[in-house]
Design a protein around this motif. Structure first.
Motif, PDB file in Angstrom:
ATOM      1  N   ASN A   1     -14.238  -4.718   5.286  1.00  0.00           N
ATOM      2  CA  ASN A   1     -14.682  -4.412   3.995  1.00  0.00           C
ATOM      3  C   ASN A   1     -15.873  -4.327   3.880  1.00  0.00           C
ATOM      4  OD1 ASN A   1     -12.020  -4.217   2.266  1.00  0.00           O
ATOM      5  ND2 ASN A   1     -11.688  -6.066   3.876  1.00  0.00           N
TER       6      ASN A   1
ATOM      7  N   SER B   1      -8.558   5.488  -4.352  1.00  0.00           N
ATOM      8  CA  SER B   1      -7.551   4.864  -4.757  1.00  0.00           C
ATOM      9  C   SER B   1      -7.966   4.865  -6.761  1.00  0.00           C
ATOM     10  CB  SER B   1      -8.327   3.273  -5.233  1.00  0.00           C
ATOM     11  OG  SER B   1      -9.292   2.761  -5.877  1.00  0.00           O
TER      12      SER B   1
ATOM     13  N   TYR C   1     -13.353   3.527  -0.125  1.00  0.00           N
ATOM     14  CA  TYR C   1     -11.595   3.415  -0.765  1.00  0.00           C
ATOM     15  C   TYR C   1     -10.845   3.051  -2.203  1.00  0.00           C
ATOM     16  CZ  TYR C   1     -11.599  -1.604   0.405  1.00  0.00           C
ATOM     17  OH  TYR C   1     -12.197  -3.525   0.327  1.00  0.00           O
TER      18      TYR C   1
ATOM     19  N   SER D   1      -4.293  -4.795  -1.107  1.00  0.00           N
ATOM     20  CA  SER D   1      -4.017  -4.669   0.231  1.00  0.00           C
ATOM     21  C   SER D   1      -4.118  -3.670   1.456  1.00  0.00           C
ATOM     22  CB  SER D   1      -2.773  -3.481   0.447  1.00  0.00           C
ATOM     23  OG  SER D   1      -2.849  -2.139  -0.922  1.00  0.00           O
ATOM     24  N   THR D   2      -5.086  -2.839   0.868  1.00  0.00           N
ATOM     25  CA  THR D   2      -6.369  -2.276   1.842  1.00  0.00           C
ATOM     26  C   THR D   2      -7.195  -3.128   2.266  1.00  0.00           C
ATOM     27  OG1 THR D   2      -5.796   0.141   0.400  1.00  0.00           O
ATOM     28  CG2 THR D   2      -8.069  -0.546   1.870  1.00  0.00           C
TER      29      THR D   2
ATOM     30  N   LEU E   1       0.866  -1.101   0.092  1.00  0.00           N
ATOM     31  CA  LEU E   1      -0.555   0.290  -0.026  1.00  0.00           C
ATOM     32  C   LEU E   1       1.059   1.098   0.142  1.00  0.00           C
ATOM     33  CD1 LEU E   1      -2.399   1.118  -0.227  1.00  0.00           C
ATOM     34  CD2 LEU E   1      -2.429   1.233   2.795  1.00  0.00           C
TER      35      LEU E   1
ATOM     36  N   LEU F   1      -2.860  -1.226  -5.007  1.00  0.00           N
ATOM     37  CA  LEU F   1      -3.822  -0.216  -3.726  1.00  0.00           C
ATOM     38  C   LEU F   1      -5.098  -1.268  -3.048  1.00  0.00           C
ATOM     39  CD1 LEU F   1      -3.741   3.159  -4.611  1.00  0.00           C
ATOM     40  CD2 LEU F   1      -2.503   2.269  -3.058  1.00  0.00           C
TER      41      LEU F   1
END
Length: 763
Positions: free
Chosen positions: A734, A602, A598, A725-726, A366, A722
């Motif tokens: 999530n 991103s 996110y 990993s996030t 990340l 990105l």
């Protein structure tokens, strides 16, 4: 809905194929072509209250910006026109009047060096906007030149309508080149991806069919008020072929995966539709939502490009969910020949190894992704909008050559000059001295490098006293003949100059125009665009001094300034709408509130990095004064929308795998199985936009380059570093507040087992 469409299409495969083939044939035969309805002038898309449009309306007695008009230009290089030449010109004018779509031909004026002559040509209303009627009329007029040019005379037809006809021809040629190169590129990439003979053709046929249907449908939408530009024509080809092939790839790769798992062929297609069909539908909806948000724009170019491209994406979606499964069902597993999908365990491959490392070390991954994209974003500090050259003639075309003759013998031509116009309460014929005062004060502002008006209409000085004297003798200048001096005591040079003054004083004597060049530079330059506010302030002061009731500044540079300003306002207005629409659609398909945040963030970072990279290429390294004003806007819309396509595909697969695997392994498994799909799709989409950078110039080249770079960054960094990993770092969050798989979302301690069970051995 998507799975149901796929299921019906497979059961009614032959009927589905026949329906779409008939739809393509019918739309081509019964609907207009896209090239026949385009506008190529950015200024033409401005709202009616834009200052440059108001000024153009005020100057309409001289400019007639919306009327179908042309300019006949006759010239003899380095030699004065003779009396025989005048007879030849009169003969050509007579032949032009006989052309069916020509309504009138009015004599203009000889140039000061007597080497050129112009005449105004008015066309019938049916030729407005170009198209077949305009193309035929312009061709018929130019056909009359051949015999006369044997005498050494040169004839050109330029002006608003001939320029538009030549632009439409050039746009159609560029679209054909885009289509051919894009098809070759896509086929090459598909051959590499599938290592098969039929698969590339089967994957490319549906988007090609969609393009054939969408183009005339979009052209027909102009009857509902949609405005079409040549930019849309080029973007449509790239978007439909690129996105359509992507959607087909998502389905075809899943179909092959299902065959490898032992599904029967038709069941494999239906199963692929039930899993990927929803993802493809929401992917298309994100693009459509972003494009339809452009209806909120004040700039007509955006309003036309948005709905027009949205229609194209909608057609692509329907074709890919119906025609493509039907075609795939007819061909069957033979589509992958000579390779044959077999059931087996296989190895994870390169993408599996990459996915395993990222899942095991999410923090460094990340950080590396954010640092790299953030570093590229720094180049945005050098960002500056550039000018543009709206509505200009195509170099080398007949209209372009005519513009060069006009510029050589008459100075600034109407299509490139900056026009200053004043409207008075009474006729200037009763007090012509105001013309000299206005011209002197315009010179004193320092904003203009040349000024041409009624006192110097064709290069011959015409003082106010002489102007008034000839007016009393001959009456209004627009009523005089170019070839017959009605009053012999007026010298020929004075007579021609007085006739030419009709270009600068309206028939009622109240509207006066000055044709100027800007000190800041060419009308299409960035410097000229940036100088317009000061120019308008100066002209406003002159108008107050000479007691003009109204005033305005019209032309390319004022239009560019208005376009840039309104475009900037549209960005501020539309960006939040696009972001909100994408967040809502992602929340709906992923059934999560956290993930959409996110995922959008991103892509925003990817957008900033790609725009920074474009600035680095064109400004820092390319030494251009700026990037085209449309680039940030179109890059935002396309990268945000198309970037979320891949987000949806990857995240829905992660959610699917997380139903039975711990999240860390689910992420690795999802990336392993979708890696080839996303990579191939990203290369195809980037390649189709990259074609624009190769064959086009100006704003289209910059847009093509920016979009291609943005899609590549999104494909290989955002989707690779990105997002996974996030996702790993957030764990159960999530899926909040719908944490359906919270038990499997707990971090597992079996990091040593990073190898992933492959769902198919085919890579």
């Amino acid at each position: 809905m998507a799975p149901a469409l796929v299921n019906v299409a497979v059961r009614l495969r032959w009927w589905t194929v026949v329906f779409w083939l008939l739809a393509a044939a019918g739309s081509t035969v019964f609907l207009p072509s896209l090239g026949s309805v385009i506008k190529n002038d950015n200024v033409a898309f401005l709202p009616s209250n834009a200052p440059s449009i108001v000024a153009a309306s005020l100057a309409s007695p001289f400019l007639s910006p919306n009327a179908p008009t042309g300019i006949l230009v006759a010239s003899r290089p380095a030699q004065a026109l003779t009396s025989t030449d005048e007879q030849t010109i009169e003969h050509i004018e007579k032949e032009i009047r006989a052309v069916p779509s020509v309504t009138s031909v009015a004599d203009g004026a000889f140039s000061a060096d007597d080497q050129a002559f112009v005449a105004d040509v008015d066309f019938a209303e049916r030729t407005a906007g170009g198209g077949s009627a305009a193309k035929s009329a312009v061709a018929d007029i130019r056909a009359t030149f051949a015999a006369a040019e044997k005498t050494g005379l040169t004839f050109n037809l330029t002006g608003s309508l001939p320029i538009l006809v030549d632009q439409q021809a050039a746009a159609a040629h560029a679209q054909n080149k885009t289509l051919v190169i894009s098809v070759v590129l896509i086929l090459a990439l598909l051959i590499v991806a599938f290592r098969a003979v039929l698969a590339p053709l089967v994957a490319l046929l549906p988007p090609a069919l969609a393009l054939a249907i969408a183009s005339p449908v979009i052209a027909e939408s102009t009857k509902l008020g949609v405005e079409i530009s040549s930019l849309l024509q080029l973007l449509l080809t790239a978007l439909v072929l690129g996105a359509g092939t992507d959607y087909g790839l998502f389905l075809m790769f899943r179909y092959r995966e299902n065959l490898g798992r032992g599904f029967e062929p038709d069941d494999a297609i239906v199963a692929a539709g039930s899993k990927v069909g929803t993802s493809v539908t929401f992917s298309a909806l994100t693009v459509i939502a972003a494009l339809m948000s452009l209806l909120l724009a004040s700039f007509g170019l955006y309003r036309g490009v948005g709905p027009g491209l949205a229609i194209g994406v909608a057609v692509v979606l329907l074709v890919e969910l119906t025609f493509f499964p039907a075609l795939l069902s007819i061909v069957g597993p033979r589509v992958f020949w000579p390779s044959v999908p077999r059931r087996g365990t296989g190895q994870s491959g390169a993408w599996g190894r990459v996915a395993g490392r990222i899942s095991s070390h999410p923090v460094p991954a990340l950080f590396a992704g954010v640092a790299f994209l953030g570093g590229l974003s720094v180049f945005l500090l050098d960002y500056a909008p550039s000018g543009f050259n709206p509505g200009s003639a195509i170099p080398g075309s007949d209209s372009g050559n005519g513009e060069l003759v006009l510029e050589a013998h008459y100075g600034e031509v109407p299509s490139s000059a900056t026009d200053v116009v004043f409207r008075f309460g009474s006729s200037v014929w009763s007090h012509p001295g105001v013309l000299e005062v206005a011209e002197n004060e315009l010179w004193e502002t320092g904003q203009f490098s040349s000024i041409t008006g009624a006192l110097d209409p064709n290069g011959t000085p015409l003082p106010p006293i002489a102007l008034a004297s000839v007016y009393r003798q001959l009456g209004p200048p627009e009523s005089l003949s170019a070839f017959t001096q009605s009053v012999t005591r007026v010298p020929p040079s004075l007579y021609d100059a007085y006739r030419a003054s009709a270009q600068f004083i309206d028939s009622d004597g109240r509207t006066v125009l000055y044709r100027t060049s800007l000190t800041s530079g060419s009308p299409g330059s960035t410097a000229a665009l940036q100088a317009i506010p000061a120019v308008r302030d100066s002209v406003s002061q002159v108008a107050a001094d000479i007691r003009a009731q109204k005033w305005g500044v019209a032309g390319q540079a004022p239009g560019a300034a208005d376009v840039s300003s309104i475009s900037g306002e549209d960005v501020v207005k539309i960006v939040p709408v696009v972001v909100l629409a994408l967040v809502l659609l992602l929340a709906l398909v992923l059934r999560s509130v956290v993930s959409p945040l996110y995922l959008v963030a991103s892509v925003v970072l990817s957008y900033m990095a790609s725009l920074g990279l474009a600035v680095l290429i064109f400004v820092t390294f390319g030494h251009q004064l700026g990037v085209n004003f449309t680039l940030p806007f179109f890059m935002f819309i396309f990268i945000m929308a198309l970037g979320e396509d891949y987000n949806i595909l990857v995240m829905t697969r992660i959610r699917e795998e997380a139903a039975s695997l711990p999240l860390r392994k689910a992420v690795s498994q999802a990336l392993s199985t979708t890696g080839t799909t996303v990579t191939t799709a990203g290369l195809i989409l980037a390649g189709t936009f990259g074609v624009l950078a190769l064959i086009a110039s100006g704003q289209v080249r910059q847009i093509g380059t920016g979009l291609a770079l943005g899609i590549l960054l999104d494909t290989f960094l955002v989707r690779t570093l990105l997002v996974p990993s996030t996702t790993v770092l957030l764990g159960r969050w999530n899926w909040w507040p719908f944490a359906s798989w919270h038990k499997n979302d707990e971090p597992d301690d079996t990091r040593e087992d990073t190898r992933i069970r492959a769902t198919t051995p085919i890579r």
